[in-house]
Enzyme design. Sequence first.
Site, PDB file in Angstrom:
ATOM      1  N   HIS A 163       6.240  -8.152 -20.028  1.00  0.00           N
ATOM      2  CA  HIS A 163       5.685  -6.800 -20.214  1.00  0.00           C
ATOM      3  C   HIS A 163       4.629  -6.481 -19.148  1.00  0.00           C
ATOM      4  CE1 HIS A 163       7.553  -7.164 -24.216  1.00  0.00           C
ATOM      5  NE2 HIS A 163       6.984  -8.353 -24.252  1.00  0.00           N
ATOM      6  N   SER A 284       0.877   3.768   8.499  1.00  0.00           N
ATOM      7  CA  SER A 284       0.886   5.158   8.055  1.00  0.00           C
ATOM      8  C   SER A 284       0.447   6.033   9.216  1.00  0.00           C
ATOM      9  CB  SER A 284      -0.083   5.318   6.886  1.00  0.00           C
ATOM     10  OG  SER A 284      -0.511   6.658   6.786  1.00  0.00           O
ATOM     11  N   LYS A 290      -3.394   1.331   6.477  1.00  0.00           N
ATOM     12  CA  LYS A 290      -2.208   0.972   5.699  1.00  0.00           C
ATOM     13  C   LYS A 290      -1.277  -0.017   6.394  1.00  0.00           C
ATOM     14  CE  LYS A 290      -1.054   2.490   2.194  1.00  0.00           C
ATOM     15  NZ  LYS A 290      -0.575   3.801   1.750  1.00  0.00           N
ATOM     16  N   GLU A 297      10.825  -1.702   0.007  1.00  0.00           N
ATOM     17  CA  GLU A 297      10.983  -0.414  -0.682  1.00  0.00           C
ATOM     18  C   GLU A 297      12.329   0.221  -0.358  1.00  0.00           C
ATOM     19  OE1 GLU A 297       7.519   2.077   0.108  1.00  0.00           O
ATOM     20  OE2 GLU A 297       6.286   0.274   0.038  1.00  0.00           O
TER      21      GLU A 297
END
Length: 470
Positions: A163, A284, A290, A297
Amino acid sequence: MTEQFSRKAEAWSARFSEPMSALLKRYTASVSFDQRLAFVDIEGSLAHAEMLHHVGILSHDDHAAIVGGMGRIRHEIESGGFKWSIDLEDVHLNIERRLTELVGDAGKRLHTARSRNDQVATDMRLWLRGAVDLLRKRLAAVQTSLLDLADGHAETILPGFTHMQVAQPVTFGHHLLAYVEMFARDDERFADCRKRINRLPLGAAALAGTSFPIDRERVAKTMGFDEVCHNSLDAVSDRDFAIEFASAASLAMMHISRLSEELVLWMSPRFGFIDIADRFCTGSSIMPQKKNPDAAELARGKTGRVYGDLMGLLTLMKGQPLTYNKDNQEDKEPLFDAADTLDDTLAIFAEMIAGITVKPDAMRAAALEGFATATDLADYLVKKGLPFRDAHEAVAHAVRVCADRGVDLSDLKLAELRAAVGPAGDVITDDVHAALTLEGSVASRSHVGGTAPLRVRDEIALHRMRLRER
Ligand code: ARG
């Protein structure tokens, strides 16, 4: 498209009284995407021609001319000199027309006892067989990278989650081996699906077989097919082998996607469990700080694309009456796309995983939060005679006491721990602290399938052996 209307260029001129609509020509042509079947198409034609010659349908000279012409065509395609024409619709007619240009009547005789229907079904199977073999190598490379990483971290401890809450401590090696297992099953699926791919449709001709005395076993043997398809109607029409492949590819991408999600989480500064090498990350355009795990992804995103290929193929096949229907031409793009996507993804993951830096301190710190060894305390009480449900209750109470005081179970002195556990705590003695450490917790799970470092090392050795035998 600048091609002229001309039935002369097409392969079935005599039946028609007017040129084909330019719109329909563009709509029906598959040559822009099926030309990647060119080499397997030639392989199939050569095996067919050899058999025709062997059974006496094709003369020695015609056979020799076909072999020579196909050699030249192969070279033209490799060198980029081959002129593909949409007037000739697909890869099969383009190659056959060029062959006839080069060798005359022998080229026109090649299509004896054959149809594009059994030809394309054969090409698809040949192509897919090659793709499966390549993908199995790619899977093995990903597994090897995971095993190498697991090898270095058989003892590194991190929290295992259920969880998305800290559950119990596990070793990082064990965690990585979970993916090795998943990819091993993916490999089994590909190996199994290959068996059903590797059956020869050629000889089914258009749908009903052929009146010529062909030798299908010979053609199968020439091209390394395990057996021939036993029903001509089924052979030219079904694409279940492609669907099976796309399904196996979807499952492999699903596993990649789960791993991707974990890599993204672990690399987030909130976790800080790993770092992915710069060459597999992007920056970025606005936020200078970043460093994004784009490959993971994108792989997660591309999983949806491969599922789409599977859905496309399933939907393409449903509702098609026997036998071949032009619908089947739509099998190529999704199939190629599924194979290409998985191929690139696995190639990247094998390298990206090899370039991962692990941060054991951050993993350990996270495992020390969240009472990861509470189950170990309950097990300890059970071993001292308490029924498990009572032990569970008593430890839950102790956890609440610790949570209120902002400490871990292992921070408590013996007397404090006994008090926190309540009346059942009387059975606790000094040996409890060995059970409450992270190391004690993982080491105690040394059965097959457990997270103990010892077991992780055994499993790594087992997987390496299986990879060598594959
Ligand atoms: N380009 C076709 C395909 O991919 C080849 C088979 C065509 N057969 C036919 N009867 N039109 O399915």
